[in-house]
Design a protein around this motif. Structure first.
Motif, PDB file in Angstrom:
ATOM      1  N   UNK A 126      10.540 -10.843 -64.001  1.00  0.00           N
ATOM      2  CA  UNK A 126       9.496 -11.829 -63.716  1.00  0.00           C
ATOM      3  C   UNK A 126      10.079 -13.008 -62.947  1.00  0.00           C
ATOM      4  N   UNK A 127      11.223 -13.503 -63.388  1.00  0.00           N
ATOM      5  CA  UNK A 127      11.884 -14.613 -62.719  1.00  0.00           C
ATOM      6  C   UNK A 127      12.244 -14.239 -61.282  1.00  0.00           C
ATOM      7  N   UNK A 128      12.764 -13.041 -61.104  1.00  0.00           N
ATOM      8  CA  UNK A 128      13.129 -12.570 -59.759  1.00  0.00           C
ATOM      9  C   UNK A 128      11.895 -12.461 -58.871  1.00  0.00           C
ATOM     10  N   UNK A 150       3.753 -29.640 -53.328  1.00  0.00           N
ATOM     11  CA  UNK A 150       4.044 -28.223 -53.101  1.00  0.00           C
ATOM     12  C   UNK A 150       5.476 -27.859 -53.434  1.00  0.00           C
ATOM     13  N   UNK A 151       6.424 -28.620 -52.902  1.00  0.00           N
ATOM     14  CA  UNK A 151       7.831 -28.288 -53.113  1.00  0.00           C
ATOM     15  C   UNK A 151       8.231 -28.467 -54.575  1.00  0.00           C
ATOM     16  N   UNK A 152       7.739 -29.525 -55.222  1.00  0.00           N
ATOM     17  CA  UNK A 152       8.116 -29.748 -56.618  1.00  0.00           C
ATOM     18  C   UNK A 152       7.427 -28.779 -57.568  1.00  0.00           C
ATOM     19  N   UNK A 157       8.244 -24.514 -61.346  1.00  0.00           N
ATOM     20  CA  UNK A 157       7.872 -23.183 -61.841  1.00  0.00           C
ATOM     21  C   UNK A 157       9.076 -22.249 -61.778  1.00  0.00           C
ATOM     22  N   UNK A 158       9.790 -22.271 -60.657  1.00  0.00           N
ATOM     23  CA  UNK A 158      10.968 -21.397 -60.510  1.00  0.00           C
ATOM     24  C   UNK A 158      12.030 -21.733 -61.540  1.00  0.00           C
TER      25      UNK A 158
END
Length: 184
Positions: A126-128, A150-152, A157-158
């Motif tokens: 899932x992380x990948x 957007x970037x944050x 989330x990542x």
């Protein structure tokens, strides 16, 4: 050298191709060539897994090459994106620390008293998947990375999924049984 292993090696060879394509993409442009290289890499990843399982070509070399190709590709993509989106540096650092820690844990398990090295689990996959999706968004829609929200959002989330997978792998490591006769 089996076909799946050749495909994994091909994915590793695609990493510098991706880097050159990305670094030669105009800063404001959509990274079409890098996206196509990444898609080709993803396709060969799926294909090597399918061929290995379907035609019984699973090998110890393949078990090592496939995740190495995945991790090197992800690191290269995040690293390249950091050139245009410096905020991603923190994500890159967390990613590298997690992967080095998991690699170290796997080596300890192989050399130590654990029965087996845990294989990839759903939380790692899932992380990948999320990481590739987030990076694809930044490659195809670079304006998302120029927007602070957007970037944050991508970074948070990542990172949450990277840390979740990391914690789950630590729990799995601790729960992995000890080899018979080594219960001291």
């Amino acid at each position: 050298m089996t076909i799946p292993n050749i495909l994994s090696c091909f994915r590793i060879i695609l990493i510098p191709v991706f880097i050159v394509c990305y670094l030669n993409t105009p800063a404001e442009g959509i990274a079409i060539w890098p996206v196509l290289v990444l898609l080709l890499s993803g396709l060969t990843d799926v294909l090597d897994g399918f061929i290995a399982r379907h035609f019984n070509m699973i090998s110890d070399l393949g078990k090592m090459l496939d995740p190495v190709a995945d991790k090197l590709t992800q690191a290269a993509v995040i690293g390249c994106l950091t050139v245009r989106f410096p905020e991603l540096l923190i994500l890159f650092i967390v990613y590298v620390i997690k992967e080095i820690s998991i690699l170290s844990g796997g080596l300890i398990m192989l050399k130590g008293k654990k029965k087996q090295v845990p294989y990839a689990r759903w939380y790692g996959k899932l992380s990948t998947f999320e990481m590739y999706a987030a990076m694809a968004i930044l490659l195809i829609f670079p304006s998302v990375g120029k927007n602070p929200i957007g970037i944050w959002t991508i970074i948070c989330v990542s990172m949450a999924l990277i840390l979740f997978a990391f914690i789950m792998y630590i729990i799995t490591f601790l729960k992995t049984p000890v080899k018979e006769g080594d219960n001291k």
